[in-house]
Motif scaffolding. Structure first.
Motif, short mmCIF file in Angstrom:
data_model
loop_
_atom_site.label_atom_id
_atom_site.label_comp_id
_atom_site.label_asym_id
_atom_site.label_seq_id
_atom_site.Cartn_x
_atom_site.Cartn_y
_atom_site.Cartn_z
N LEU A 199 0.81 -1.21 0.00
CA LEU A 199 0.00 0.00 0.00
C LEU A 199 0.84 1.26 0.00
O LEU A 199 0.44 2.28 -0.57
CB LEU A 199 -0.95 -0.02 1.20
CG LEU A 199 -2.07 -1.06 1.11
CD1 LEU A 199 -2.83 -1.16 2.42
CD2 LEU A 199 -3.02 -0.73 -0.03
N ARG A 200 2.02 1.21 0.59
CA ARG A 200 2.91 2.38 0.51
C ARG A 200 3.29 2.65 -0.94
O ARG A 200 3.40 3.81 -1.36
CB ARG A 200 4.16 2.16 1.37
CG ARG A 200 3.91 2.35 2.86
CD ARG A 200 5.18 2.22 3.69
NE ARG A 200 4.88 2.46 5.09
CZ ARG A 200 4.47 1.54 5.95
NH1 ARG A 200 4.32 0.27 5.52
NH2 ARG A 200 4.20 1.84 7.20
N GLY A 201 3.50 1.59 -1.72
CA GLY A 201 3.80 1.77 -3.13
C GLY A 201 2.63 2.36 -3.90
O GLY A 201 2.81 3.25 -4.75
N VAL A 202 1.40 1.89 -3.59
CA VAL A 202 0.21 2.44 -4.26
C VAL A 202 0.04 3.91 -3.91
O VAL A 202 -0.25 4.75 -4.78
CB VAL A 202 -1.04 1.63 -3.88
CG1 VAL A 202 -2.30 2.30 -4.43
CG2 VAL A 202 -0.94 0.20 -4.39
N VAL A 203 0.22 4.25 -2.64
CA VAL A 203 0.07 5.63 -2.20
C VAL A 203 1.10 6.52 -2.88
O VAL A 203 0.79 7.64 -3.32
CB VAL A 203 0.17 5.73 -0.67
CG1 VAL A 203 0.34 7.18 -0.22
CG2 VAL A 203 -1.07 5.12 -0.02
N ALA A 204 2.32 6.04 -3.00
CA ALA A 204 3.36 6.83 -3.67
C ALA A 204 2.97 7.09 -5.12
O ALA A 204 3.17 8.21 -5.64
CB ALA A 204 4.70 6.10 -3.60
N ALA A 205 2.40 6.09 -5.77
CA ALA A 205 1.97 6.27 -7.17
C ALA A 205 0.84 7.29 -7.27
O ALA A 205 0.79 8.10 -8.20
CB ALA A 205 1.54 4.93 -7.76
N LYS A 206 -0.08 7.29 -6.29
CA LYS A 206 -1.19 8.23 -6.31
C LYS A 206 -0.73 9.65 -5.99
O LYS A 206 -1.33 10.63 -6.46
CB LYS A 206 -2.28 7.79 -5.32
CG LYS A 206 -2.94 6.47 -5.68
CD LYS A 206 -3.64 6.52 -7.03
CE LYS A 206 -4.27 5.19 -7.37
NZ LYS A 206 -4.92 5.22 -8.70
N ARG A 207 0.30 9.77 -5.19
CA ARG A 207 0.85 11.10 -4.93
C ARG A 207 1.42 11.69 -6.21
O ARG A 207 1.31 12.89 -6.44
CB ARG A 207 1.93 11.02 -3.85
CG ARG A 207 1.38 10.81 -2.44
CD ARG A 207 2.49 10.74 -1.41
NE ARG A 207 1.95 10.62 -0.06
CZ ARG A 207 2.40 9.80 0.87
NH1 ARG A 207 3.44 9.01 0.60
NH2 ARG A 207 1.84 9.77 2.07
N ALA A 208 2.02 10.83 -7.02
CA ALA A 208 2.62 11.31 -8.27
C ALA A 208 1.56 11.52 -9.35
O ALA A 208 1.66 12.46 -10.15
CB ALA A 208 3.67 10.32 -8.77
#
Length: 392
Positions: free
Chosen positions: A184-193
């Motif tokens: 989920l940290r990876g998904v959140v990072a992608a959504k931030r970008a």
């Protein structure tokens, strides 16, 4: 009056309802030992259960638990060991109110209704993949991919990653599978970008605005992903099991597809996917049904027992898809903690069960019911698999 602690669990055939009936008749509130070894208090009758679900003296916050719970390091409900336990299942107002408001827009009846066609399309395509075989495993071939795909689309998670959800709730997680926190940290990072029109993007925007912390963001995403698919899978599987065990009800539904919404409500009442409501903790001595629960004690509400309470439902052990008051079940909770995703869960079950009944003539469970494997959970009443046969 001192009530003897009882072991709470299913009978030899996996049927918990006779046990609940006996305990409910003996005392509406009592100490029990759950299947996983946890000692707690259980509330068994419908009236007391409904009141307890919205009693502010029974908190969802495990930080208010007594020393026995804390010394056992039980943690928070629904977390993966990485601290993803700060969500709607473990918080009370004002934090609960704040977080619920941030995601409630994604689960309104209007937005859910807009997904009806998509759900019908998805259910149809999944059935197309096995309709010519004459047999299927309805958890892995249908219920899980239906619910997990919908949750991926709502949350903004790649559908190709949906198998991670099942691994997180399985006892056979591959060694190389990402943990929920890591993924989920990876998904959140992608959504931030690159944000989109989805729940995780909305949570990221709220984090940027200072409305929630990163821990709350990740915990909420974890809760919605797990709770958002697991209950629906159980509801569909339990629904097929109930309908095939009562062929006259299955025939009635085939003759009148308009009964499907009532059928879903009756499945939720008769054999829903949540056997017990999530943990609560007495913040002070609480007297319920003439029994006083000491402060700090863990409490569970036996939905399965309440839904078969003859003081509330006429002939409660009978499965009847035309039951007029089936929608008075507590399967989605009650009060402040009523399930946020209830409209979506209902629509998924209507679409899924409706398509299976319509598309698969001669639907039958392929093995004796007592050979079906259920999840070893004290809370969830779900199947690992449901092999079926049907006519092609």
């Amino acid at each position: 009056m001192r009530i003897k602690e009882q072991l709470l669990g299913p009978g030899a055939d996996g049927d918990p309802y006779p046990v609940y009936a006996r305990l409910r008749d003996e005392a509406p509130v009592r100490p029990v030992l759950l299947r996983d070894g946890v000692r707690c208090w259980v509330i068994l009758r419908y009236g007391e259960a409904r009141a307890a679900l919205c009693d502010p003296r029974l908190s969802r916050d495990p930080r208010l638990a007594g020393p026995a719970w804390r010394q056992a390091d039980r943690g928070r409900p629904l977390e993966d060991g990485a601290g993803l336990g700060t969500h709607l299942l473990t918080l009370e107002p004002p934090d609960h109110t704040r977080l619920r408001r941030l995601v409630s827009g994604a689960f309104t009846a209007r937005r859910t209704e807009a997904m009806r066609d998509r759900l019908g399309e998805l259910a149809g395509s999944l059935i197309d993949a096995f309709a010519g075989r004459g047999h299927a495993e309805l958890v892995g071939d249908f219920g899980y991919p239906l619910a997990a795909t919908v949750m991926c689309e709502v949350m903004g998670i790649p559908v190709a990653d949906r198998d991670h959800f099942r691994q997180w709730t399985s006892n056979a997680t591959p060694a190389d599978a990402p943990s929920p926190g890591e993924y989920l940290r990876g998904v959140v990072a992608a959504k931030r970008a690159e944000p989109g029109d989805d729940v995780i993007s909305a949570l990221v925007a709220a984090e940027r605005a200072g409305q929630l912390s990163e821990t709350e963001l990740l915990s909420m995403a974890f809760l919605l992903v797990i709770a958002g698919h697991e209950n629906t899978v159980g509801l569909i599987a339990n629904g097929v099991l109930a309908l095939t065990a009562h062929p006259e009800q299955l025939a009635a539904l085939r003759a009148d597809p308009g009964l499907i919404e009532g059928a879903v409500e009756e499945v939720l009442r008769h054999d829903g996917p949540m056997e017990l409501a999530a943990w609560r903790f007495a913040t002070e001595p609480v007297t319920i049904g003439g029994v006083t629960i000491p402060a700090g004690e863990p409490v569970v509400i036996a939905l399965a027992a309440a839904h078969h309470d003859p003081d509330r439902f006429t002939d409660p052990d009978r499965f009847d898809i035309t039951r007029p008051d089936a929608d008075q079940h507590l399967g989605f909770g009650h009060g402040l903690h009523h399930c946020l995703g209830a409209p979506l869960g209902r629509l998924e079950a209507v679409a899924g069960l409706g398509a299976l009944v319509r598309r698969l003539p001669g639907l039958a469970v392929a093995v004796p019911v007592d050979q079906l494997r259920r999840q070893p959970s004290s809370i969830v009443r779900g199947l690992y698999e449901l092999p079926v046969t049907f006519l092609t």
